[in-house]
Scaffold this active site. Structure first.
Site, short mmCIF file in Angstrom:
data_model
loop_
_atom_site.label_atom_id
_atom_site.label_comp_id
_atom_site.label_asym_id
_atom_site.label_seq_id
_atom_site.Cartn_x
_atom_site.Cartn_y
_atom_site.Cartn_z
N HIS A 125 1.25 -12.32 13.38
CA HIS A 125 2.20 -12.88 14.33
C HIS A 125 1.91 -14.36 14.64
CE1 HIS A 125 5.63 -12.50 16.70
NE2 HIS A 125 5.29 -11.56 17.55
N THR A 161 0.86 -1.18 0.00
CA THR A 161 0.00 0.00 0.00
C THR A 161 0.89 1.23 0.00
OG1 THR A 161 -1.71 1.25 1.19
CG2 THR A 161 -0.23 -0.10 2.54
#
Length: 489
Positions: free
Chosen positions: A460, A408
């Protein structure tokens, strides 16, 4: 799913299809045909917007448009009939195909449609465009529960006609009271709507509901308040002309005057659901690095003059995309997905590189399929096509499916960096900040250099801090020394 049915030997119906990945509804953005138009097999008849993109729908047979079941701006469930086609025009009675609505509802609907729709000439008629007669779309919607009484339907028609500016005022509020409340119960409305009605002094039992399943909306309350507001000044002005303190009336409508409520649907609805789902499902970690990209900017300038790159757009995003692909090749474990159902980590041996694109309809993330296999000119060409298609609003659902990692570029808005949210199903997203001339220590001296900040968010559950740090460091190292595109690749 079959998208057409045969109601008779003469009329055929076309249903809203599932245009991709199990979508359940779509909004009709624009009709390209009107009743009376001749259509051929494969001709595009309308444009619809799904939760992912705008899609043009072709008709699968020849004939003459007999009827459009929904106006523009209507959200239609997949499987509902949207258009009826006369496949044998001029061969007999041109009566409409048998409607799916219950016969009991017919008496209530005939007075609504007959005066308006039948009077229109054949050809391109504006009945289903803009703020036309709303009953033409709602009369064929499947209804839950018992059908409304004929008196209630007539009052609802009169109210809508009055709001549209082409009907007589509603004669009495007694009939709306029965339409606004379920049998023997209180009117159906959400708490904010009830508060608005209380603030405006409107009895919900007198409001005609237009929402799904008979629910009263904010617009219904404002519509009910409008006649009362119009009568109040007249009542005060009649006895004493100097007293015109009806100026208090604007306070009653200040809520709508100071706020604009936009329905959440289409791409915006999909974005909201995806971002909430991602943010509260995948534990996000974001790391940052500031890097000197002066050499990358020099490379971009040189590539623009290279004859092998003629005809394609060369910009910093191209080199950043290539740098990320090389970093993934050096750290393949980052290119993975979490399978919650099977409790597995799915490692991808391909890279479908997503590029976040801001469009008039909202944020979309189309991806470049098998970006890892493309040369630099091929990658540049794919990026150019992706951006152009997105800006034109022609990105297909398939182009947005199957992404593995995303970039992005918030730097185009002058932003230094951000903490991007993962695209659902992906493991990482790289945010690129604005490239600015800043003082930087280079070869022991402070010099003006082109500098940017990168931010990498990752899931994560499947990417540890060490792995995420390696990927981000590799991208930064390549942008600082672009020759690593050769030595590392």
């Amino acid at each position: 799913m079959t998208t057409m049915t045969e109601t008779s030997a003469r009329f055929r119906e076309f249903k809203m299809p599932d245009v991709g990945e199990g979508l359940t509804e779509a909004e009709i953005l624009k009709w390209f045909v009107q009743p009376g138009d001749t259509v051929t097999d494969g001709q595009v008849v309308c444009e619809v917007e799904t939760a992912k993109a705008a899609v043009e729908l072709p008709i699968p047979f020849d004939g003459v448009v007999h009827e459009l079941r929904f106006p523009e701006g209507t959200t239609v469930d997949v499987g509902q009939v949207i258009i009826a086609i006369d496949v044998a025009p001029g061969s007999g009675d041109a009566s409409a195909p048998a409607a799916a609505a219950p016969a009991a509802a017919a008496p209530a609907q005939e007075p609504v449609e007959a005066p308006e729709a039948e009077a229109e000439p054949k050809g391109r008629t504006p009945v289903l465009v803009g703020y036309g007669v709303a009953e033409s779309s709602t009369k064929r919607r499947p209804r839950k529960g018992a059908a409304a009484a004929p008196e209630a339907a007539a009052v609802a028609a009169a109210v809508q006609a009055e709001l549209n500016g082409h009907g007589a005022p509603v004669p009495a509020p007694a009939a709306p009271a029965s339409a606004g409340a379920p049998a023997g119960g209180r009117p159906l409305a959400k708490p904010p709507v009830r508060k608005l009605a209380k603030d405006l002094g409107i009895d919900l039992a007198t409001v005609v509901p237009t929402g799904k399943d008979g629910i009263i909306t904010r617009e219904d309350v404002h519509a009910a308040a409008a006649p009362a507001a119009a009568e109040a000044p007249a009542a005060v002005a009649s006895p004493v002309a100097p007293e015109a303190p009806a100026a208090a009336v604007p306070a009653a409508v200040s809520d709508s005057a100071r706020e604009t409520r936009i329905p959440v649907k289409g791409v915006r609805k999909a974005i909201a659901q995806a971002m909430v789902g991602s943010a509260f499902t995948a534990p996000h970690v974001t790391e940052f690095v500031t890097v000197d990209v002066t050499r990358t900017m020099k490379l971009v300038a040189e590539l623009k003059e290279d004859k092998d790159m003629a005809g394609v757009r060369v910009n910093p995003l191209l080199i950043i995309a290539k740098a990320l692909l090389v970093a993934i090749k050096r750290n393949p474990e980052v290119n993975a997905a979490w399978d919650e159902a099977n409790q597995e980590i799915v490692q991808k041996h391909y890279v479908n590189l997503g590029i976040a694109a801001a469009t008039p309809r909202g944020l979309i993330v189309p991806n470049i399929k098998d970006a890892h296999d493309k040369t630099l000119p091929q990658l540049a060409e794919a990026l150019g096509e992706l951006v152009t298609t997105a800006r034109d609003g022609k990105t297909s659902p398939a182009a947005m499916a199957g992404g593995t990692v995303t970039i992005t570029n918030v730097g185009v808005f002058g932003v230094d960096t951000g903490t991007p949210i993962l695209n659902p199903g992906e493991s990482a997203i790289l945010a690129v900040g604005a490239i600015k001339l800043q003082p930087w220590v280079h070869k022991g001296k402070v010099k003006p250099r082109q500098v940017t900040t990168l931010a990498l968010s990752f899931d994560h559950r499947l990417v540890d801090g060490e792995l995420g740090s390696k990927v981000l460091a590799d991208v930064a190292a390549i942008l600082e020394q672009p020759k690593r595109l050769i030595t590392w690749a």
